[in-house]
Design an enzyme around this catalytic site. Sequence first.
Site: not given
Length: 342
Positions: A149-150
Amino acid sequence: MINVGIVGGTGYTGVELLRILAQHPKAKLKVITSRQEAGTGVDDLFSSLRGQITLKFSDPLKVDFGKCDVVFFATPNGIAMQQVSALLGSGIKVIDLSADFRIKDVAEWEEWYGMSHTAPELVAEAVYGLPEVNREKIRNARLIANPGCYPTAVQLGFIPLIEAGAVDENHLIADTKSGVSGAGRKAEIHTLYAEASDNFKSYAVAGHRHLPEIRQGLSERSGKPIDLTFVPHLTPMIRGIHATLYARLTRDVDLQALYESRYANEPFVDVLPAGSHPETRSVRGSNFCRIAVHRPRNGDTAVILSVTDNLVKGAAGQAVQNMNIMYGLPEKMGIQHIPLLP
């Protein structure tokens, strides 16, 4: 129709996959596994899926994936690498949403994830599933390593500057914030309501597992090693990623034109008008990454704002985007959800 299996269907990423695939016009769910919920109806566990999915969770040790064309792994790290080889050997494609195949340096992966890799021979074959970079490789892949996600939000924010050679690549900074769903569905003290609500904190400043993944991706775009300071934060919201990225410019560049040109043909990257400030709610429940670029007081620092939904573009939505590409479907099929407001 594409016959689909899901390993690990009870976490937040798993249920997001179920939500998306249940509405996909070319996907048919055949198998959904769970060790703890085997025998339970999917719609009994997730009432949001009542009337959409009639399958029951299957025991992963007893399930037969023979009817599947592709299997998604929405499992903790270390599970997919034990099962992928057999699936590939049976002609079944795999999209892994865990980190098992993201980092090409196996020794580095083992250092960050604290376990031995049981399928190092497949790491080199795995295609990193960031469509905005690897679309052509994804088309012909058997095994996709779905990005974290990051890393999705940070890489999409930095890539145009890196590719243009317009910044000092030794001093990049990513100041990132995530909703608590990024920590998963398991019970942990720091994600309890009384701990996470009305609170805001940084964590893993000394080193987060997504750091080597981001460095690897940006270094590949640069052609040489980059250095990045990456500081994640936990915020009192359910879902969403907000990345504030800083880079020192090494030459004059029209940031707005650069980003609009780079992402002009990307269906899920939205470069906002100059001076904008993207909000996490503007992507909630959608597969979009919205980006705004700034150059405060026309100085030598570029500030890039990048927002995504950590469960969609940061996980399940991007995984389905990869499936669409692998099977020659329209890339936006089944993942054109309009963000939820309010």
